[in-house]
Design an enzyme around this catalytic site. Sequence first.
Site, mmCIF file in Angstrom:
data_model
loop_
_atom_site.group_PDB
_atom_site.id
_atom_site.type_symbol
_atom_site.label_atom_id
_atom_site.label_comp_id
_atom_site.label_asym_id
_atom_site.label_seq_id
_atom_site.Cartn_x
_atom_site.Cartn_y
_atom_site.Cartn_z
ATOM 1 N N LYS A 87 0.813 -1.218 0.000
ATOM 2 C CA LYS A 87 0.000 0.000 0.000
ATOM 3 C C LYS A 87 0.845 1.266 0.000
ATOM 4 C CE LYS A 87 -4.297 -1.747 2.025
ATOM 5 N NZ LYS A 87 -5.214 -1.711 3.195
ATOM 6 N N ARG A 137 -3.636 -10.071 5.445
ATOM 7 C CA ARG A 137 -4.228 -10.056 4.099
ATOM 8 C C ARG A 137 -3.166 -9.524 3.133
ATOM 9 N NH1 ARG A 137 -6.943 -6.463 0.733
ATOM 10 N NH2 ARG A 137 -8.642 -7.368 -0.510
#
Length: 287
Positions: A231, A265
Amino acid sequence: MAKDTFLNRKQTLNCKGKVVDISKPSVMAILNLTPDSFYQNSRAKSIDDALSKVEHFVNAGAKFIDLGAYSSRPGAAEVSEEEELERMVPAIKAINQSFPEVLLSVDTFRAKVAEESIHAGAHLINDIAAGNLDERMFETVTKLQVPYIMMHMKGTPQNMQDSPTYENVTKEVFSYFSEKIKTLQNLGVKDIILDPGFGFAKTLDHNYQLLKEMELLNFFELPLLVGFSRKSMITKALGIKTEDALNGTTVLNTTALLKGANILRVHDVKEAVECVELVNRISSLVH
């Protein structure tokens, strides 16, 4: 980290009658059924491609596969409910047929998509909006009685990064979950998983403040899921590209595991599984 630090936390999930042990941290692989997710390598271009990716994830040690048919990256294009279902349901059925042992999570904030996906063979619901974008979601989760992952986010994927502000991000996330958990438990929902929502309606400083204080969420004694994988909180902090963010992802995953995360995740399963194994070796030592 002491071995009994998280002893009182819920250790199992009931996935449609199958009791799943999550006392040891698990890895959830990301499989995007959408052409506009931010990381190209996570996208499945066809059912065959999706099956190939699932096989790779399973062989690498993933316990869960998270299927997304609506990109939730900042500024992502809107996708109709019909299109989301057309992408999601056939993939679930195909994966179930080829990999009946795999636990499938459906990444959606729409109650109808969640319900039809569970009926098609998915086992968990992963809702980035914690019911805020579909008033029928909590009712649907209650009816289906499957594990429900709820994430903290403000706004929508289209506007969540428009100058997000908090007086204290950790306190606000804590309060948000406190209210949601009470509502769900009063409805009779038994399996709730919390996702702090790193990268969703948060600045770089908000993300790192929340990670620094993440152990406060252990108060709820519920499983914690984290998603840092490649991210912008990594790429912006280091000035690198998404494809170069695996090392940073591992560092944040390790930090989160030490603070109590139960599920990672990720896009890169093998590396996350290795991270879990090494941290588990440390935490399992008896002094």
